[in-house]
Motif scaffolding. Structure first.
Motif, PDB file in Angstrom:
ATOM      1  N   TYR A   1      54.637  62.286   8.712  1.00 34.14           N
ATOM      2  CA  TYR A   1      54.169  62.092  10.081  1.00 34.14           C
ATOM      3  C   TYR A   1      54.302  60.618  10.456  1.00 34.14           C
ATOM      4  O   TYR A   1      54.184  59.743   9.605  1.00 34.14           O
ATOM      5  CB  TYR A   1      52.703  62.521  10.209  1.00 34.14           C
ATOM      6  N   PRO A   2      54.529  60.347  11.742  1.00 31.03           N
ATOM      7  CA  PRO A   2      54.628  58.936  12.152  1.00 31.03           C
ATOM      8  C   PRO A   2      53.284  58.235  11.922  1.00 31.03           C
ATOM      9  O   PRO A   2      52.226  58.825  12.115  1.00 31.03           O
ATOM     10  CB  PRO A   2      54.975  59.001  13.637  1.00 31.03           C
ATOM     11  N   GLN A   3      53.380  57.006  11.465  1.00 33.61           N
ATOM     12  CA  GLN A   3      52.184  56.199  11.221  1.00 33.61           C
ATOM     13  C   GLN A   3      51.612  55.729  12.551  1.00 33.61           C
ATOM     14  O   GLN A   3      52.322  55.137  13.371  1.00 33.61           O
ATOM     15  CB  GLN A   3      52.555  54.989  10.352  1.00 33.61           C
TER      16      GLN A   3
END
Length: 130
Positions: free
Chosen positions: A3-5
């Motif tokens: 998942y994108p940070q």
């Protein structure tokens, strides 16, 4: 799939400052015995185009707000918390004075733990990174 940070609150604040085109924010730290020097530093930093935040109370001077010892102790705790918030808000720290006590030493350590640059009007009192 990773998942994108999400950006940290600190990263969000830095981005907001950029979007708002805010000048550098400097927090002045030091013993309140140096309030006159802090005011002079405020003038110099402001003239240089920086936003300045600094201690707003000198509890060493008499005032009805801290005349009761119990109320004074509670106020000191709130003011210390408020000053740490000023450090988090600031882009850099300026330590004023030729003496550093325990409170200022703790503020410097806190600022450095956050990665804030720290300048000194008297570099010889820099407690280093300890």
């Amino acid at each position: 799939m990773p998942y994108p940070q999400l950006p940290t609150p600190e990263e969000q604040l830095a981005e907001a400052k950029k979007l708002l085109s805010l000048p550098t924010i400097v927090v002045i730290c030091g013993s309140t015995r140096f309030m006159t020097e802090m005011n002079e530093a405020d003038l110099r930093e402001t003239e240089a185009g920086r936003i300045v935040v600094k201690p707003g109370c000198d509890m060493k001077s008499p005032n009805r707000l801290w005349s009761d010892p119990d109320e004074a102790e509670a106020l000191k705790i709130r003011l210390d918390d408020l000053h740490r918030a000023k450090i988090r808000l600031a882009d850099e720290v300026l330590v004023v004075g030729d003496y550093i006590g325990d409170s200022t030493r703790a503020e410097v350590a806190y600022a450095r733990s956050l990665g804030k640059p720290v300048r000194f009007t008297h570099p010889e009192v820099d407690p280093g990174t300890d």
